[in-house]
Design a protein around this motif. Structure first.
Motif, mmCIF file in Angstrom:
data_model
loop_
_atom_site.group_PDB
_atom_site.id
_atom_site.type_symbol
_atom_site.label_atom_id
_atom_site.label_comp_id
_atom_site.label_asym_id
_atom_site.label_seq_id
_atom_site.Cartn_x
_atom_site.Cartn_y
_atom_site.Cartn_z
ATOM 1 N N LYS A 89 42.340 78.852 100.248
ATOM 2 C CA LYS A 89 41.215 79.787 100.341
ATOM 3 C C LYS A 89 41.629 81.100 100.982
ATOM 4 C CE LYS A 89 36.442 80.210 102.020
ATOM 5 N NZ LYS A 89 36.431 81.581 101.658
ATOM 6 N N ARG A 90 42.444 81.043 102.029
ATOM 7 C CA ARG A 90 42.868 82.265 102.728
ATOM 8 C C ARG A 90 43.567 83.236 101.777
ATOM 9 N NH1 ARG A 90 47.913 82.508 106.640
ATOM 10 N NH2 ARG A 90 47.949 84.741 106.990
ATOM 11 N N HIS A 91 44.528 82.742 101.004
ATOM 12 C CA HIS A 91 45.263 83.620 100.105
ATOM 13 C C HIS A 91 44.404 84.045 98.913
ATOM 14 C CE1 HIS A 91 48.922 82.209 102.290
ATOM 15 N NE2 HIS A 91 49.040 83.521 102.291
ATOM 16 N N HIS A 92 43.542 83.173 98.441
ATOM 17 C CA HIS A 92 42.650 83.546 97.352
ATOM 18 C C HIS A 92 41.713 84.669 97.788
ATOM 19 C CE1 HIS A 92 38.937 83.299 94.949
ATOM 20 N NE2 HIS A 92 39.808 83.195 93.957
ATOM 21 N N ASP A 93 41.133 84.544 98.979
ATOM 22 C CA ASP A 93 40.215 85.576 99.475
ATOM 23 C C ASP A 93 40.926 86.912 99.640
ATOM 24 O OD1 ASP A 93 38.266 83.635 99.464
ATOM 25 O OD2 ASP A 93 38.150 83.456 101.652
ATOM 26 N N ALA A 94 42.156 86.893 100.157
ATOM 27 C CA ALA A 94 42.914 88.136 100.336
ATOM 28 C C ALA A 94 43.245 88.764 98.987
ATOM 29 C CB ALA A 94 44.194 87.863 101.120
ATOM 30 N N LYS A 95 43.644 87.947 98.030
ATOM 31 C CA LYS A 95 43.969 88.452 96.689
ATOM 32 C C LYS A 95 42.723 89.014 96.022
ATOM 33 C CE LYS A 95 46.010 87.001 92.312
ATOM 34 N NZ LYS A 95 44.863 86.986 91.420
ATOM 35 N N SER A 96 41.617 88.315 96.137
ATOM 36 C CA SER A 96 40.363 88.780 95.534
ATOM 37 C C SER A 96 39.912 90.096 96.147
ATOM 38 C CB SER A 96 39.270 87.721 95.699
ATOM 39 O OG SER A 96 39.597 86.577 94.950
ATOM 40 N N ALA A 97 40.081 90.265 97.453
ATOM 41 C CA ALA A 97 39.702 91.517 98.110
ATOM 42 C C ALA A 97 40.552 92.672 97.592
ATOM 43 C CB ALA A 97 39.844 91.387 99.619
ATOM 44 N N ALA A 98 41.837 92.441 97.408
ATOM 45 C CA ALA A 98 42.723 93.484 96.881
ATOM 46 C C ALA A 98 42.350 93.836 95.437
ATOM 47 C CB ALA A 98 44.178 93.032 96.962
ATOM 48 N N GLU A 99 42.023 92.831 94.644
ATOM 49 C CA GLU A 99 41.614 93.084 93.255
ATOM 50 C C GLU A 99 40.316 93.881 93.212
ATOM 51 O OE1 GLU A 99 43.591 89.039 91.359
ATOM 52 O OE2 GLU A 99 41.496 89.021 91.979
ATOM 53 N N ALA A 100 39.378 93.559 94.080
ATOM 54 C CA ALA A 100 38.102 94.279 94.129
ATOM 55 C C ALA A 100 38.332 95.734 94.525
ATOM 56 C CB ALA A 100 37.147 93.601 95.102
ATOM 57 N N ALA A 101 39.232 95.967 95.476
ATOM 58 C CA ALA A 101 39.533 97.342 95.905
ATOM 59 C C ALA A 101 40.149 98.133 94.757
ATOM 60 C CB ALA A 101 40.470 97.322 97.103
ATOM 61 N N ARG A 102 41.039 97.514 93.998
ATOM 62 C CA ARG A 102 41.624 98.205 92.832
ATOM 63 C C ARG A 102 40.550 98.518 91.803
ATOM 64 N NH1 ARG A 102 45.755 94.326 93.490
ATOM 65 N NH2 ARG A 102 45.055 93.160 91.676
ATOM 66 N N GLY A 103 39.627 97.599 91.590
ATOM 67 C CA GLY A 103 38.532 97.824 90.644
ATOM 68 C C GLY A 103 37.650 98.980 91.063
ATOM 69 N N ARG A 104 37.322 99.046 92.356
ATOM 70 C CA ARG A 104 36.512 100.164 92.860
ATOM 71 C C ARG A 104 37.242 101.489 92.677
ATOM 72 N NH1 ARG A 104 35.453 96.237 96.748
ATOM 73 N NH2 ARG A 104 36.973 97.150 98.200
ATOM 74 N N ALA A 105 38.546 101.495 92.942
ATOM 75 C CA ALA A 105 39.339 102.719 92.788
ATOM 76 C C ALA A 105 39.375 103.155 91.320
ATOM 77 C CB ALA A 105 40.757 102.498 93.315
ATOM 78 N N ARG A 106 39.520 102.197 90.406
ATOM 79 C CA ARG A 106 39.518 102.544 88.967
ATOM 80 C C ARG A 106 38.187 103.150 88.563
ATOM 81 N NH1 ARG A 106 42.157 97.679 88.361
ATOM 82 N NH2 ARG A 106 40.227 96.633 87.836
ATOM 83 N N ARG A 107 37.085 102.568 89.043
ATOM 84 C CA ARG A 107 35.763 103.100 88.686
ATOM 85 C C ARG A 107 35.562 104.514 89.231
ATOM 86 N NH1 ARG A 107 34.663 97.716 89.459
ATOM 87 N NH2 ARG A 107 33.943 97.958 91.597
ATOM 88 N N ARG A 108 36.056 104.769 90.450
ATOM 89 C CA ARG A 108 35.946 106.122 91.016
ATOM 90 C C ARG A 108 36.724 107.115 90.159
ATOM 91 N NH1 ARG A 108 36.099 103.436 96.078
ATOM 92 N NH2 ARG A 108 38.347 103.641 96.191
ATOM 93 N N LEU A 109 37.914 106.737 89.721
ATOM 94 C CA LEU A 109 38.733 107.626 88.894
ATOM 95 C C LEU A 109 38.074 107.888 87.544
ATOM 96 C CD1 LEU A 109 42.338 106.315 89.592
ATOM 97 C CD2 LEU A 109 41.344 108.501 90.308
ATOM 98 N N GLN A 110 37.446 106.871 86.992
ATOM 99 C CA GLN A 110 36.791 107.018 85.692
ATOM 100 C C GLN A 110 35.607 107.971 85.775
ATOM 101 O OE1 GLN A 110 35.940 102.953 84.718
ATOM 102 N NE2 GLN A 110 37.971 102.598 83.833
ATOM 103 N N ARG A 111 34.932 108.019 86.924
ATOM 104 C CA ARG A 111 33.779 108.904 87.098
ATOM 105 C C ARG A 111 34.198 110.356 87.336
ATOM 106 N NH1 ARG A 111 31.061 106.032 91.744
ATOM 107 N NH2 ARG A 111 31.964 104.061 91.217
#
Length: 60
Positions: free
Chosen positions: A37-59
């Motif tokens: 769970k610890r590594h999954h949560d950390a990986k998921s948080a990093a993926e979410a941050a990349r997704g937010r950054a992509r959406r900001r760039l697209q806007r």
């Protein structure tokens, strides 16, 4: 099964996509890994941050 991240001997409790589906990963056994769970949560948080950054760039 043990967590596959950094050779840890922590029980893996989550099946995770190596490359997130949202980032183009396949939904098949070749793109799955067992994580604790610890590594999954950390990986998921990093993926979410990349997704937010992509959406900001697209806007921009």
């Amino acid at each position: 099964m043990a967590c596959e991240k950094a050779g840890r001997v922590t029980p893996a409790t989550i099946v995770d996509h190596v490359l997130a589906l949202a980032e183009g990963g396949a939904d098949d056994d070749g793109n799955r890994q067992a994580l604790c769970k610890r590594h999954h949560d950390a990986k998921s948080a990093a993926e979410a941050a990349r997704g937010r950054a992509r959406r900001r760039l697209q806007r921009s």
